[in-house]
Design an enzyme around this catalytic site. Structure first.
Site, short mmCIF file in Angstrom:
data_model
loop_
_atom_site.label_atom_id
_atom_site.label_comp_id
_atom_site.label_asym_id
_atom_site.label_seq_id
_atom_site.Cartn_x
_atom_site.Cartn_y
_atom_site.Cartn_z
CE1 TYR A 275 -5.95 0.18 23.21
CE2 TYR A 275 -6.79 1.93 24.42
CZ TYR A 275 -5.96 1.42 23.12
OH TYR A 275 -6.04 2.14 22.25
N GLY A 276 -7.65 -3.42 28.93
CA GLY A 276 -7.46 -3.43 30.37
C GLY A 276 -6.28 -4.71 30.79
CG HIS B 244 -16.54 -1.05 26.51
ND1 HIS B 244 -15.26 -0.37 26.48
CD2 HIS B 244 -16.51 -1.55 25.29
CE1 HIS B 244 -14.60 -0.75 25.15
NE2 HIS B 244 -15.53 -1.42 24.74
CB CYS C 254 -10.21 4.74 26.94
SG CYS C 254 -9.74 3.15 27.63
CG ASN C 255 -12.89 5.23 32.92
OD1 ASN C 255 -13.11 5.88 33.94
ND2 ASN C 255 -13.95 5.19 31.95
CB THR C 256 -8.19 1.29 30.51
OG1 THR C 256 -9.25 0.72 31.05
CG2 THR C 256 -6.65 0.41 30.72
CD GLU D 235 -15.02 -3.56 21.67
OE1 GLU D 235 -15.13 -3.65 20.29
OE2 GLU D 235 -14.91 -2.50 22.21
CB CYS E 194 -15.13 0.31 32.00
SG CYS E 194 -15.18 -0.15 30.39
CG ASP F 188 -12.84 3.25 24.54
OD1 ASP F 188 -11.89 3.00 25.52
OD2 ASP F 188 -13.65 2.45 24.51
CB SER F 189 -9.71 -0.38 23.98
OG SER F 189 -11.01 -0.38 24.81
#
Ligand code: DGL
Length: 274
Positions: free
Chosen positions: A45-46, A187, A76-78, A153, A185, A13-14
């Protein structure tokens, strides 16, 4: 010597968001060895371009495949929206992605009014728009949440800051009276309590990590890749050099005693491009 079935599964993931998927996979398949890359040096990433997200995804999957991973989870969805079809075209190993659970949200909604929160990139992506087009006759309220990944984060983020952000950003959901919310997302599951505080306990929340873990298990079963080795391991890697911060996130969000180590991946100068 271990058989191929006991090669690790790679996840990325990011940043820390995909830990929700890592947790679900570890709980469902404790005998599988896992390698997780948090691309925190390049998060979020978004707000990146498709080219940038695709480049990072390829660098990380190259690394994971190089480590011998038998399957990859794009946690990660993005990155799923931007890169998964390219990754699947390129690599032989099974690649599992994540997407917002709009279908279960629509199925479980009693009022027919459903909310989706995701990154800016995800909501604007072709993949998301395609998913949405399957629910044209439903009332779906879409809310991008720029800045929320950064708040999650950051160890210094206060609960009050999250509540203020969510109260203002999710006001459209309250106005439209949604009764079900799909988290788009990975997160966002880490601020589930704050989302519930803002929207009220009555709003049902659909998050997808367990469904992703089950899908991964189905793929491993069908391709005869399951491992039942009792000496499995979980390796947490981050592209960030700030290991104190990363370890703080492991303890606070993941609530595990796993140790995170630094791993440089891809072009060292890539950040200047991004
Ligand atoms: N967890 C990622 C997702 O599911 C966050 C992407 C980002 O870094 O913006 O989309």
């Amino acid at each position: 010597m271990k058989s191929k079935n006991c090669s690790p599964i790679g996840l990325f993931d990011s940043g820390v968001g995909g830990w929700s998927v890592l947790n679900a996979v570890h709980e469902l398949m404790p005998h599988e060895s896992l390698i997780y890359v948090a691309d925190s040096a390049f998060a979020p990433y978004g707000d990146k371009s498709p080219k940038q997200i695709i480049e990072r995804s390829f660098s990380i999957v190259d690394f994971l495949v190089g480590e011998g991973c038998k399957a990859i989870v794009v946690a990660c969805n993005t990155a799923t929206a931007a890169a998964i079809s390219h990754l699947r075209d390129h690599y032989q190993v099974p690649i599992i992605g994540v997407e917002p659970g709009i279908k279960p949200a629509v199925e479980q909604s009693l009022t027919g009014r459903v909310g989706v929160m995701a990154t800016q990139y995800t909501v604007e992506s072709e993949k998301f728009q395609h998913l949405l087009s399957r629910f044209e006759n439903k009332q779906i309220v879409i809310q991008p949440c720029p800045g929320l990944v950064e708040l999650i984060e950051a160890p210094e983020t206060l609960d009050q800051q999250l509540l203020e952000y969510l109260s203002s950003q999710l006001s459209s959901f309250r106005r439209e009276g949604i009764d079900t919310l799909a988290l788009g997302c990975t997160h966002y599951g880490f601020v589930l309590d704050q989302i519930k505080t803002v929207l009220g306990e009555a709003v049902r929340i659909i998050d997808t990590p367990s469904a992703v873990a089950r899908e991964l298990k189905r793929r491993l079963d069908s391709e005869d890749l399951v491992c039942d080795d009792s000496t499995s391991s979980v390796q947490l890697l981050t592209t960030s050099e700030d290991l104190v911060r990363a370890q703080n996130r492991v303890e606070k969000l993941l609530k595990r005693d796993w140790v995170v180590t630094h791993q440089s991946i891809g072009d060292k100068d890539a950040k200047s491009v991004i």
